[in-house]
Write an enzyme that holds these catalytic residues in place. Structure first.
Site, PDB file in Angstrom:
ATOM      1  N   SER A   1       0.841  -1.199   0.000  1.00 28.14           N
ATOM      2  CA  SER A   1       0.000   0.000   0.000  1.00 28.14           C
ATOM      3  C   SER A   1       0.881   1.255   0.000  1.00 28.14           C
ATOM      4  CB  SER A   1      -0.966  -0.047   1.188  1.00 28.14           C
ATOM      5  OG  SER A   1      -1.975   0.911   1.059  1.00 28.14           O
TER       6      SER A   1
ATOM      7  N   HIS B   1      -4.743  -1.653  -3.874  1.00 24.01           N
ATOM      8  CA  HIS B   1      -6.088  -2.077  -3.449  1.00 24.01           C
ATOM      9  C   HIS B   1      -7.103  -1.874  -4.574  1.00 24.01           C
ATOM     10  CE1 HIS B   1      -4.127  -2.248   0.382  1.00 24.01           C
ATOM     11  NE2 HIS B   1      -4.060  -0.940   0.511  1.00 24.01           N
TER      12      HIS B   1
END
Length: 244
Positions: A134, A170
């Protein structure tokens, strides 16, 4: 031991619930170690939790995950002050740097205050595998999409720039990410952008994308490129990694 050339593994994964610990390292973290080429001794992995404010409870969980995996873990903490006297020396001794997710905007600001932008570039150039999830993925690129500034996703365009692309993380679980990536690529805010579903990672040798890999079946990576006044998306099928 060092990777044969500058190597980055940028991911939307790497952790899973553990059998006897809160978390374990999943296949993407193990693949980062594999990419380093280390053999004949325990791998040396640095955990960087800047993006979640060096949260002590998560550092403890990662330390346990490293014990289970058989890795020697060095946490790099910057709050309230650096926990290592020689940060650059410690980074350059590692096989892998694994950067946790959280706020990429805060991560970049704090790293620059401590000169870590330059340290990580030197580590990358000398063969330390740079990796993370991330925010720990976006940081290596030109920028990407982030919720660092609030609930509404916004672009970040001042990441470290080791890789000359944007990065979307994501991609399959946050409904706002795909349309925002397309808009930012179409209007030139982001360059060609490489995106990952949760459980997927992208391997770069130098600045060349050489492979997509996954720890979860059925997931994918994507290249989003500008075309005219819009953006087009190309799906990349990853290689499924063995479960560690």
């Amino acid at each position: 031991m060092a990777a044969s050339e500058p190597t980055i593994l940028a991911t939307s994964g790497g952790h899973r619930p553990g059998a006897h610990t809160m978390i374990e390292f999943d296949a993407l973290v193990h693949h980062a170690v594999e990419l380093s080429g280390v053999h004949g001794r325990r791998p040396r992995v640095m955990y960087v939790g800047t993006a979640i404010g060096d949260a002590e409870h998560f550092t403890a969980r990662v330390t346990e995950a490293a014990r289970v995996a058989g890795f020697d873990l060095t946490p790099l903490q910057l709050f309230p002050m650096p926990n290592l006297a020689d940060i650059e020396g410690a980074v350059l001794e590692q096989d892998v740097v694994w950067v946790m997710g959280g706020s990429v905007a805060n991560l970049l600001a704090v790293w620059r205050v401590h000169g870590l932008d330059a340290v990580f570039r030197r580590a990358w150039e000398t063969g330390v595998v740079l990796s993370g999830v991330s925010a720990g993925s976006i940081c290596w690129f030109q920028g990407g999409t982030t919720d660092s500034y609030g609930r509404e996703l916004r672009p970040v365009t001042d990441a470290l720039g080791l890789l000359p692309y944007g990065n979307g993380v994501h991609y399959d679980v946050d409904a706002g990410r795909r349309p925002l990536v397309h808009r930012l690529v179409a209007d030139g805010t982001l360059p060609t952008t490489h995106c990952t579903d949760d459980g997927v990672g992208l391997v770069y040798r130098g600045t060349t994308l050489v492979e997509a890999v996954a720890e979860t079946a059925g997931k994918a990576a994507y290249l989003v490129e500008r075309e005219g006044d819009g953006a087009v998306e190309h799906r990349l099928e990853p290689r499924l990694l063995p479960r560690p």
